[in-house]
Design a protein around this motif. Structure first.
Motif, short mmCIF file in Angstrom:
data_model
loop_
_atom_site.label_atom_id
_atom_site.label_comp_id
_atom_site.label_asym_id
_atom_site.label_seq_id
_atom_site.Cartn_x
_atom_site.Cartn_y
_atom_site.Cartn_z
N THR A 74 37.49 7.07 23.26
CA THR A 74 38.64 7.10 22.36
C THR A 74 39.78 6.20 22.85
O THR A 74 40.61 5.76 22.06
N GLU A 186 29.91 12.24 13.22
CA GLU A 186 31.26 12.31 13.77
C GLU A 186 32.17 12.89 12.69
O GLU A 186 32.16 12.41 11.55
N LYS A 188 35.80 13.45 11.18
CA LYS A 188 37.20 13.00 11.25
C LYS A 188 38.00 13.81 10.25
O LYS A 188 37.63 13.86 9.06
N ARG A 190 41.56 14.54 8.21
CA ARG A 190 42.68 13.72 7.76
C ARG A 190 43.79 14.58 7.15
O ARG A 190 43.52 15.61 6.54
N ASP A 204 36.97 3.71 13.59
CA ASP A 204 36.02 4.82 13.73
C ASP A 204 34.59 4.31 13.90
O ASP A 204 33.80 4.90 14.64
N TYR A 284 34.46 12.36 6.70
CA TYR A 284 35.91 12.51 6.63
C TYR A 284 36.22 13.76 5.81
O TYR A 284 35.71 13.91 4.69
#
Ligand code: SF4
Length: 362
Positions: A74, A186, A188, A190, A204, A284
């Protein structure tokens, strides 16, 4: 070897004083060790001799300046958004907008909740930096049989070396798809209820590609025990703490010193028939409503990933100066917590001749 009972995920309870870790943007004060996530921190060089201190003063690369023995994946993906911002984030975390901090903390809580769906988190007392790394390795070892049996794992630690810099990361989830392909997922979260911009997606994409790069190298037998000892200065003969040995025993491993665990890791990874990752996906979702906004499938192009990593690591190794965003990405500065004080932005306003250094790898 069996897996840890009830798929326990070991976490650090007490960091040994000499194994302090810095959060990106931390001022150097030790963190509350009971809530150290596995990836968010980079490790600190400690116990240096006077000669080492002098050497560091003479030629300080950013790795040396921030006392880092390794970087997190990261760190590099944040850097790919704006390198200058990443540096300010490390040096001046207090200037970060409060809403960004809230967003990050909410994201962390959501990840923890997902982790707890498949693991019991067990706090483990550590007595040395080798113990801290033993936790990561035991977590990894506990997940190998699950993957071999076609199961799904979350929060899988990955590490390895790129461009002579040690990197580590945590893969959110690895599962087999209906086609039997090993798929990285993964998550993510928001703050806004829509998909991210192309630039955010690019950051990403880079992150998940680095995970694949590291994971594939591990299952292909490239993570030899000496990689950890030579880059992070861990001691093979260091006896493991009582709690670590007890947890290893519960998982079916009899170990006494750190080197035993490294050998086991190497053998289990290389003798396992776990394949390389076939597919990279990023999901997402909206934090507030917990709804899925969309899924991106990422193409892995090894050469490009290497090139980008080389470019970003050149900064850490002191081979080039820090850089801010290019003119076509100046819109990023509008929402940047550091826009008022940013040197790069000031220089850019003064004219192109004020800036120097190689162009960013696309
Ligand atoms: Fe980067 Fe722009 Fe922020 Fe400066 S103001 S740190 S160049 S995003």
């Amino acid at each position: 070897p069996g897996e840890l009972s009830d798929a326990e995920l070991l976490q650090l309870l007490l960091a040994e004083p000499g194994d302090r870790a810095l959060q990106p943007g931390d001022s150097g004060k030790p963190n509350s060790s009971s809530d150290l996530p596995l990836e968010s921190f980079s490790e600190v060089l400690t116990g240096d001799s006077a000669a080492e201190k002098v050497k560091r003063k003479r030629a300080q690369t950013p790795l040396e300046k921030y006392y880092l023995k390794y970087l997190c994946v990261t760190d590099l993906s944040t850097q790919s958004w704006c390198e200058q911002q990443m540096v300010y984030g490390r040096e001046l975390p207090q200037l970060q907008a409060p809403e960004t901090v809230v967003l990050l903390n909410t994201g962390k809580s959501i990840h923890l909740a997902r982790e707890l769906e498949v693991h019991d988190v067990v706090k483990v007392h550590t007595t040395s930096k080798e113990d801290s790394w033993a936790i990561k390795i035991l977590n990894l070892l506990s997940m190998i049989p699950v993957l071999q049996a076609g199961g799904c794992v979350r929060e899988l630690p990955v590490f390895g070396v790129i461009e002579d810099v040690f990197l580590m990361g945590i893969i959110d989830e690895l599962c087999y798809s209906a086609k039997g392909e090993l798929e990285l997922r993964e998550l993510k979260t928001r703050g806004r209820p829509f998909m991210p911009s192309g630039a955010q997606k690019k950051r990403d994409y880079f992150q998940v590609c680095l995970y694949k790069y590291l994971f594939d190298a591990m299952v292909q037998g490239q993570l030899k025990p000496d990689v950890l000892t030579s880059h992070i200065y861990l001691r093979l003969k260091q006896p493991l703490g009582l709690q670590i040995r007890e947890h290893a025993q519960k998982a079916g491993f009899t170990v006494t010193c750190f080197g035993d665990l490294l050998e086991l890791m190497y053998l289990n990874l290389t003798l396992s028939d776990i394949p390389s990752i076939d597919c990279l996906k990023i999901e997402y979702s909206h934090q507030e409503s917990n709804t899925l906004l969309g899924t991106e499938v990422v193409q892995f192009e090894e050469e490009k990933v290497r090139e980008k990593a080389q470019y970003y690591l050149a900064y850490w190794k002191g081979q080039r100066e820090v850089q801010g965003v290019e003119i076509e990405e100046a819109w990023k500065c509008r929402s940047c917590s550091y826009s008022e004080i940013c040197d790069w932005r000031k220089k850019r306003a003064e004219g192109p001749e004020q800036r120097s250094g190689p162009k960013k790898s696309k």
